[in-house]
Motif scaffolding. Structure first.
Motif, PDB file in Angstrom:
ATOM      1  N   THR A 269       0.924  -0.683   0.148  1.00 43.46           N
ATOM      2  CA  THR A 269       0.039   0.246   0.315  1.00 43.46           C
ATOM      3  C   THR A 269       1.185   1.043   0.072  1.00 43.46           C
ATOM      4  O   THR A 269       2.053   1.547   0.699  1.00 43.46           O
ATOM      5  CB  THR A 269      -1.449   0.200   1.202  1.00 43.46           C
ATOM      6  OG1 THR A 269       0.006   0.695   2.535  1.00 43.46           O
ATOM      7  CG2 THR A 269      -1.585  -1.108   1.354  1.00 43.46           C
ATOM      8  N   GLY A 374      -8.656   3.146   0.362  1.00 43.25           N
ATOM      9  CA  GLY A 374      -8.294   3.570   1.676  1.00 43.25           C
ATOM     10  C   GLY A 374      -8.957   3.578   2.746  1.00 43.25           C
ATOM     11  O   GLY A 374      -8.694   3.482   4.658  1.00 43.25           O
ATOM     12  N   ALA A 403      -3.194  -0.859   4.815  1.00 44.80           N
ATOM     13  CA  ALA A 403      -3.397   0.590   5.074  1.00 44.80           C
ATOM     14  C   ALA A 403      -3.666   1.213   5.521  1.00 44.80           C
ATOM     15  O   ALA A 403      -3.331   2.942   6.002  1.00 44.80           O
ATOM     16  CB  ALA A 403      -5.027   0.928   3.752  1.00 44.80           C
TER      17      ALA A 403
END
Length: 435
Positions: A269, A374, A403
């Motif tokens: 991420t 997210g 995230a």
């Protein structure tokens, strides 16, 4: 045609599902109803009765998908083998968690923790168990396209976890019910599967929200221990989720989470953030599963983030499993500016990230169009609890962790403008520069 009797008798409440004509189905059922057993048997029947003519060497394929591969094995594998066992001529593979039937049809079990593994496959039908525990992008980006070749069907089964993508899956953008869906809600107070005395015992050991969610199928019951749900609700109420632009005179910052061991099954991420006076502008979000580092690099270049300052977690100094090279070195060799990896190991690091991000929550502005996946992860991120002792055990590690960890690292690295001699310096977690 030989008659095969499978040792399964559907519960009366589940018979409408077996008789459905709709392509897609959503079953919201209380714990211990037996929805997995019912759906496995529905899939076995589909595999045995499907028309295999005109397939051009592509035999029917069906998939049962659980939140993780381990869960698929623990929850469904024994059921699939048991109910398939009376069928003569089946071929069972323990290593692949699959059963192949005499007509060539196959049922295989998968985990959504590596949903990219499903790319390139085709399916005649899929059952998705507990979708609320999965990455919301698994269905639209990977699983749904596997049904296109043969207009395959899809069934979602699970218990609620707030108004997440499982809640929305059968609804239009305006919230109205979408056409073409079979729907079934099975509440413990209505099915009679669990005896009243046992339900009262279960209720006594749970909070009101937990009981309503797990046994009365309520999507409005709050997720107990959700760390950032209220923070995100305040951002929405305060108008801080919308069209947010970058300041061209200030640097962009990219905060990474490599994801576990850095293997191909892990999520990677990146949050793109800018610190502007007292504001924290969250401009973009990226996540991929099962991709090599070059894939992440290309995303950064395609988005125009070549000059961003990159912050990697502690495992940035570790070597990847493909080339044996440190992640820091990979990014530097690709031409990116990389700060030394942030030291975030040790006891309590996860909760330090949580508290740092919570304290900064009212300063954060979110670009709505590019950060939704997210933000969904942040809303879902929650703690695991020891209900007997009524204590938190730290964050649950699931699809939302990567995230949350990456943005939590941003909060720990943040330092108010004007307070530091070196504004670009990364702080260790115990020295959070938060007012």
């Amino acid at each position: 045609m030989a008659q095969v009797v499978i040792p399964y008798t559907p519960r009366p409440q589940f018979e409408p599902y077996h008789d459905r004509t709709e392509r897609f189905a959503k079953i919201v059922a209380h714990r211990r109803f037996g929805k997995t057993v019912g759906c496995i048997n529905d899939m076995i029947r589909a595999a045995l009765t499907i028309d295999c003519s005109g397939r051009a060497g592509r035999p029917p394929r069906f998939a049962y998908i659980a939140p993780t591969y381990t869960q698929a094995k623990d929850v469904a594998w024994s059921y699939l083998k048991y109910f398939s066992s009376p069928i003569p001529g089946i071929d069972t593979s323990e290593s692949e968690l699959r059963v192949e039937y005499p007509n060539g049809a196959r049922i295989r079990l998968y985990g959504a923790d590596n949903y990219d593994r499903l790319r390139g496959l085709y399916h005649d039908g899929v059952t998705i168990d507990e979708p609320a525990q999965m990455d919301p992008r698994a269905w639209p980006e990977v699983i749904r396209p596997t049904l296109s070749d043969y207009a395959g069907w899809g069934t979602f089964i699970g218990t609620p976890a707030g108004r997440d993508w499982f809640y929305k899956i059968d609804r239009n953008e305006d919230g109205s019910p979408a056409d073409g869906w079979f729907r079934l809600t099975l509440k413990a107070s209505e099915t009679g599967i669990i005896k009243p005395g046992e339900l009262e015992s279960l209720r006594a050991g749970l909070t009101g929200d937990q009981y309503e969610r797990e046994f009365e199928c309520s999507f409005d019951a709050a997720i107990v221990g959700a760390y950032y749900a209220e923070m995100m609700a305040q951002a929405k109420r305060g108008g801080r989720i919308g069209r947010i632009a970058a300041d061209p005179l200030l640097p962009l910052r990219a905060f990474h989470d490599i994801g576990g061991s850095g293997g191909l099954a892990d999520a990677y991420t990146i949050w793109i953030v800018q610190w502007v006076d007292q504001e924290i502008r969250v401009l973009d979000y990226y996540e991929s599963v099962g991709q090599v580092l070059a894939y992440h690099v290309n995303w950064m270049r395609d988005r125009g983030y070549e000059k961003a300052i990159n912050y990697l977690p502690h495992d940035g100094v570790q070597a990847d499993k493909i080339q044996g090279k440190k992640y820091e070195d990979h990014w530097r060799e690709a031409g990116f500016q990389v700060e030394p990896s942030v030291k975030n190991q040790g006891k309590g690091a996860a909760m330090i990230r949580v508290e740092a991000l919570r304290r900064l929550g009212n300063r954060i502005w979110w670009n709505e169009a590019t950060t939704e996946p997210g933000r969904n992860a942040l809303i879902h991120y929650h703690e695991k609890r020891d209900e007997e002792r009524n204590v938190g055990l730290g964050p649950v590690h699931d699809w939302s962790s990567h995230a949350s960890d990456a943005l939590g690292m941003m909060a720990c690295c943040y330092e108010e403008p004007g307070r530091a001699a070196n504004f670009n310096r990364v702080l260790n977690y115990p020295r959070m520069g938060v007012a």
